[in-house]
Enzyme design. Structure first.
Site, PDB file in Angstrom:
ATOM      1  N   SER A 148      53.199  70.081  69.318  1.00 52.38           N
ATOM      2  CA  SER A 148      54.004  71.293  69.545  1.00 52.38           C
ATOM      3  C   SER A 148      53.054  72.420  69.890  1.00 52.38           C
ATOM      4  O   SER A 148      51.893  72.427  69.439  1.00 52.38           O
ATOM      5  CB  SER A 148      54.773  71.651  68.273  1.00 52.38           C
ATOM      6  OG  SER A 148      55.322  72.959  68.392  1.00 52.38           O
ATOM      7  N   TYR A 165      54.402  72.631  59.191  1.00 52.85           N
ATOM      8  CA  TYR A 165      54.605  72.101  60.541  1.00 52.85           C
ATOM      9  C   TYR A 165      53.423  72.445  61.450  1.00 52.85           C
ATOM     10  O   TYR A 165      52.902  71.582  62.155  1.00 52.85           O
ATOM     11  CB  TYR A 165      55.903  72.678  61.087  1.00 52.85           C
ATOM     12  CG  TYR A 165      56.349  72.157  62.430  1.00 52.85           C
ATOM     13  CD1 TYR A 165      56.933  70.898  62.556  1.00 52.85           C
ATOM     14  CD2 TYR A 165      56.223  72.937  63.575  1.00 52.85           C
ATOM     15  CE1 TYR A 165      57.372  70.437  63.795  1.00 52.85           C
ATOM     16  CE2 TYR A 165      56.662  72.490  64.807  1.00 52.85           C
ATOM     17  CZ  TYR A 165      57.228  71.238  64.913  1.00 52.85           C
ATOM     18  OH  TYR A 165      57.672  70.779  66.136  1.00 52.85           O
TER      19      TYR A 165
END
Ligand code: NAP
Length: 260
Positions: A148, A165
């Site tokens: 990401s 994350y």
């Protein structure tokens, strides 16, 4: 020299896509199948997995799948075995399964931190390790990690909270480089895709509130759309990218290229 059309074909290959039951993983699974690969998808829950397999089969794909938790070593081993039994040894591994937990870093519960790291990072490591044995023996492998842009930079103070994350995705990008360097000698290429915002179940709670931000801060002025990721995944899985390894390709409308 192969034609460009042939360079992108994946005929005869077996692709395993984790988290292939919906969202970006399902799109990538369709892309692999459209390029000619047999596709084996895994996820934890039948309620999305079975319809995804049916939809791939309805589109003409050679597709099967099974339930798997990517953070469980025994489950990972069994999935790789089942994929090989169904379609032949795994040639292309897409580590796409992911999850997040939104809490300010100072309040992030430890069990949520650990579960986010286990899914996004340890899961990719376990699948890569399990597939690598056969890939090394056969001197062929393509591994694509879905990271990401959150693993490439932080977010502004008003941005969404996702410390576990970002740490996991940053780790995944670093792991991509390391595995690429160590396994290049076996003709295993390892690359990552770093998506920006795409509308999926993961982002459905936050994306509606980000429309204005995306308009202003993403050069292309919008989130990603259906169909804008699978071509990149097929490129990295195919001979079209034979001299590319250890790289992270941002698919983000230009947001990581921009600053204010
Ligand atoms: P999604 O719709 O929530 O899909 C996540 C997939 O991962 C589902 O198939 C889910 O199935 C599976 N999964 C989650 N935990 C798992 C586990 N422990 N074991 C096995 N499968 C698991 O999200 P998405 O947006 O498509 O995300 C796909 C990937 O893209 C993720 O790695 C995510 O971090 C990355 N990404 C997404 C965006 C975005 O804007 N959407 C941006 C950047 C990166 P089950 O829940 O049934 O297990």
């Amino acid at each position: 020299m192969q034609t460009v059309t042939n360079l992108f074909r994946l005929d005869g290959r077996t692709a395993l896509v984790t988290g292939g039951s919906r969202g970006l993983g399902e799109e990538i699974a369709h892309g692999m199948a459209e390029a000619g690969a047999s596709v084996y998808i895994v996820a934890r829950r039948e309620k999305w997995l079975t319809p995804a397999i049916e939809s791939l089969q309805a589109a003409g794909a050679k597709c099967a799948g099974s339930v798997c938790d990517v953070s469980d070593p025994a489950s990972v081993k069994e999935s790789v075995r089942l994929a090989a039994e169904t379609f032949g040894p795994v040639d292309i591994l897409v580590n796409n399964a992911g999850a997040t937990w939104g809490a300010p870093a100072e309040d992030m519960p430890l069990d949520k931190w650990e579960s986010v790291i286990a899914t996004n990072l340890t899961g990719a490591f376990l699948f890569s390790q399990e597939c690598a044995h056969g890939m090394i023996a056969r001197r062929f492998g393509r591994i694509i990690n879905v990271a990401s842009i959150a693993g490439m930079r932080g977010s502004l103070p008003r941005g969404i909270h996702c410390s576990g994350y970002v740490a996991a995705k940053g780790g995944l990008i670093a792991l991509t480089r390391e595995l690429a360097c160590k396994w290049a000698q076996y003709n295993i290429r390892v690359n990552a895709i770093a998506p920006g915002f795409f509308p999926t179940r993961m982002t459905e709670g936050v994306l509606p509130g980000l429309t204005e931000d995306l308009k202003q801060n993403v050069p292309l002025g919008r989130p990603g759309r259906d169909g804008e990721l699978k071509g990149v995944a097929v490129f990295l899985a195919s001979d079209a990218s034979n001299y590319v390894t250890g790289q992270t390709l941002a698919v983000d409308g230009g947001s990581t290229a921009a600053t204010i």
